[in-house]
Motif scaffolding. Sequence first.
Motif, PDB file in Angstrom:
ATOM      1  N   TYR A 282       1.424  21.021   9.964  1.00 46.57           N
ATOM      2  CA  TYR A 282       0.925  20.315   8.789  1.00 46.57           C
ATOM      3  C   TYR A 282      -0.034  19.211   9.224  1.00 46.57           C
ATOM      4  N   TRP A 283      -0.707  18.612   8.240  1.00 47.82           N
ATOM      5  CA  TRP A 283      -1.671  17.541   8.508  1.00 47.82           C
ATOM      6  C   TRP A 283      -1.067  16.238   8.003  1.00 47.82           C
ATOM      7  N   GLU A 284      -1.125  15.220   8.864  1.00 47.71           N
ATOM      8  CA  GLU A 284      -0.572  13.921   8.490  1.00 47.71           C
ATOM      9  C   GLU A 284      -1.293  12.860   9.292  1.00 47.71           C
ATOM     10  N   GLY A 285      -1.940  11.922   8.593  1.00 47.33           N
ATOM     11  CA  GLY A 285      -2.674  10.942   9.366  1.00 47.33           C
ATOM     12  C   GLY A 285      -3.192   9.765   8.568  1.00 47.33           C
ATOM     13  N   LEU A 286      -3.756   8.848   9.312  1.00 47.05           N
ATOM     14  CA  LEU A 286      -4.320   7.617   8.764  1.00 47.05           C
ATOM     15  C   LEU A 286      -5.506   7.942   7.866  1.00 47.05           C
ATOM     16  N   ALA A 287      -5.578   7.250   6.729  1.00 46.00           N
ATOM     17  CA  ALA A 287      -6.667   7.470   5.781  1.00 46.00           C
ATOM     18  C   ALA A 287      -7.089   6.135   5.176  1.00 46.00           C
ATOM     19  N   ARG A 288      -8.314   6.125   4.666  1.00 43.41           N
ATOM     20  CA  ARG A 288      -8.885   4.933   4.043  1.00 43.41           C
ATOM     21  C   ARG A 288      -8.969   5.144   2.533  1.00 43.41           C
ATOM     22  N   LEU A 289      -8.885   4.042   1.788  1.00 47.61           N
ATOM     23  CA  LEU A 289      -8.877   4.102   0.329  1.00 47.61           C
ATOM     24  C   LEU A 289     -10.032   3.284  -0.234  1.00 47.61           C
ATOM     25  N   ARG A 290     -10.768   3.929  -1.149  1.00 48.97           N
ATOM     26  CA  ARG A 290     -11.836   3.243  -1.889  1.00 48.97           C
ATOM     27  C   ARG A 290     -11.587   3.388  -3.379  1.00 48.97           C
ATOM     28  N   ASP A 291     -11.980   2.356  -4.139  1.00 47.08           N
ATOM     29  CA  ASP A 291     -11.787   2.418  -5.583  1.00 47.08           C
ATOM     30  C   ASP A 291     -12.960   3.117  -6.249  1.00 47.08           C
ATOM     31  N   SER A 292     -12.964   3.156  -7.574  1.00 49.50           N
ATOM     32  CA  SER A 292     -13.996   3.891  -8.306  1.00 49.50           C
ATOM     33  C   SER A 292     -15.369   3.242  -8.197  1.00 49.50           C
ATOM     34  N   ASN A 293     -15.436   1.995  -7.711  1.00 54.08           N
ATOM     35  CA  ASN A 293     -16.717   1.332  -7.472  1.00 54.08           C
ATOM     36  C   ASN A 293     -17.187   1.488  -6.026  1.00 54.08           C
ATOM     37  N   GLY A 294     -16.439   2.248  -5.239  1.00 53.05           N
ATOM     38  CA  GLY A 294     -16.815   2.479  -3.851  1.00 53.05           C
ATOM     39  C   GLY A 294     -16.395   1.392  -2.897  1.00 53.05           C
ATOM     40  N   ARG A 295     -15.593   0.438  -3.354  1.00 52.11           N
ATOM     41  CA  ARG A 295     -15.166  -0.657  -2.493  1.00 52.11           C
ATOM     42  C   ARG A 295     -13.957  -0.250  -1.665  1.00 52.11           C
ATOM     43  N   ALA A 296     -13.938  -0.657  -0.391  1.00 51.25           N
ATOM     44  CA  ALA A 296     -12.769  -0.425   0.450  1.00 51.25           C
ATOM     45  C   ALA A 296     -11.642  -1.312  -0.030  1.00 51.25           C
ATOM     46  N   VAL A 297     -10.510  -0.700  -0.392  1.00 55.88           N
ATOM     47  CA  VAL A 297      -9.414  -1.477  -0.995  1.00 55.88           C
ATOM     48  C   VAL A 297      -8.077  -1.293  -0.283  1.00 55.88           C
ATOM     49  N   GLY A 298      -8.004  -0.435   0.749  1.00 65.67           N
ATOM     50  CA  GLY A 298      -6.725  -0.280   1.416  1.00 65.67           C
ATOM     51  C   GLY A 298      -6.711   0.823   2.454  1.00 65.67           C
TER      52      GLY A 298
END
Length: 351
Positions: free
Chosen positions: A320-336
Amino acid sequence: MIARRELLRALAASAFVGDVRALPPARIEFPRDHGAHPPLRTEWWYVTGRLTAGAREFGFQVTFFRSRVDTAQALQSRFAAKQLVFAHAALTDVDGKRLWHDQRIAREGSGIAQAPIGGMQLKLHDWSLARDGSGAMQARITANGFALDLRLQPTQAPLLQGDAGLSRKGPLPAQASYYYSEPQLEARGAVTLQGKRIDVAGRAWLDHEWSEEVLDPSAVGWDWIGMNLDDGGALTAFRLRKPDGSTLWDGGSFRPRGGSPYVFSRGEAVFSAQRRWTSPLSQASYPVEWIVRTPADFYTVTAALDGQELDSRASTGAIYWEGLARLRDSNGRAVGHGYLEMTGYAQRLRI
């Protein structure tokens, strides 16, 4: 110690035996429910997080599993494999563009594996995940090519998923788990990579689930995210997937910092695959970028490194695939940041 092939045979047999009933409403209490629940068939403690050392970035994962072997419950021998304990550990070196992974398996009661009731004191060979009287956890892993020694300090109250901790995973009432998370854990300690110790700090996330049955027969796997938001919020979203890629069931929650959680109703977590990556090992094609629509926002989830597929056939039998990921909101801002898990792409998941 029972040979590994015998443990795997017992694990496979346990997946098809047992009286499956709907779980009653949750009454989760702490610290009692940090420990194991051996009357239920499947349980896992799953810690993931993002660590940094200056400009260098890592993702880590430590998971302990417990599995009741139904076919062994009536056996009188003290060597009977009535409960199996197995564990995975992984380290993603983002800058080095490499995933390190290792795994363990043994029967509980052998002196080298334990998952006791009443508190989190998990052990498998020289791996451990233990909670002290203050509530902080210590993860100690010495693995092939890497090691982890991390203290994980809660900064928020546990987050009860689903209906006060009873989380539906399918159309039938029996397809549910008891499930809580501890987001926004403060992580400090050291990563050792190829003999070099590196002091690290960051944020982590704990999921603890236990159940009698999780997957509907028509489900092949799931997609899941657990994201620590930079402002202190916590986002969970998941879906169970049919063979044609459509959604069988979905759910999740959003808890703003200092606020109450909003638990998603069915249909409110929508996963839309964007960019894909094909594994050279399994030839499975994984979506390594998603748009995930939730009541909180439309988010873009992007893998920090495409090649984070785990081959656990020597313990759980799955790829399976499991790993670190980045989160951006609907405005394209890095949020988590957080972890993305995708199962059932290389082969149907059995649990």
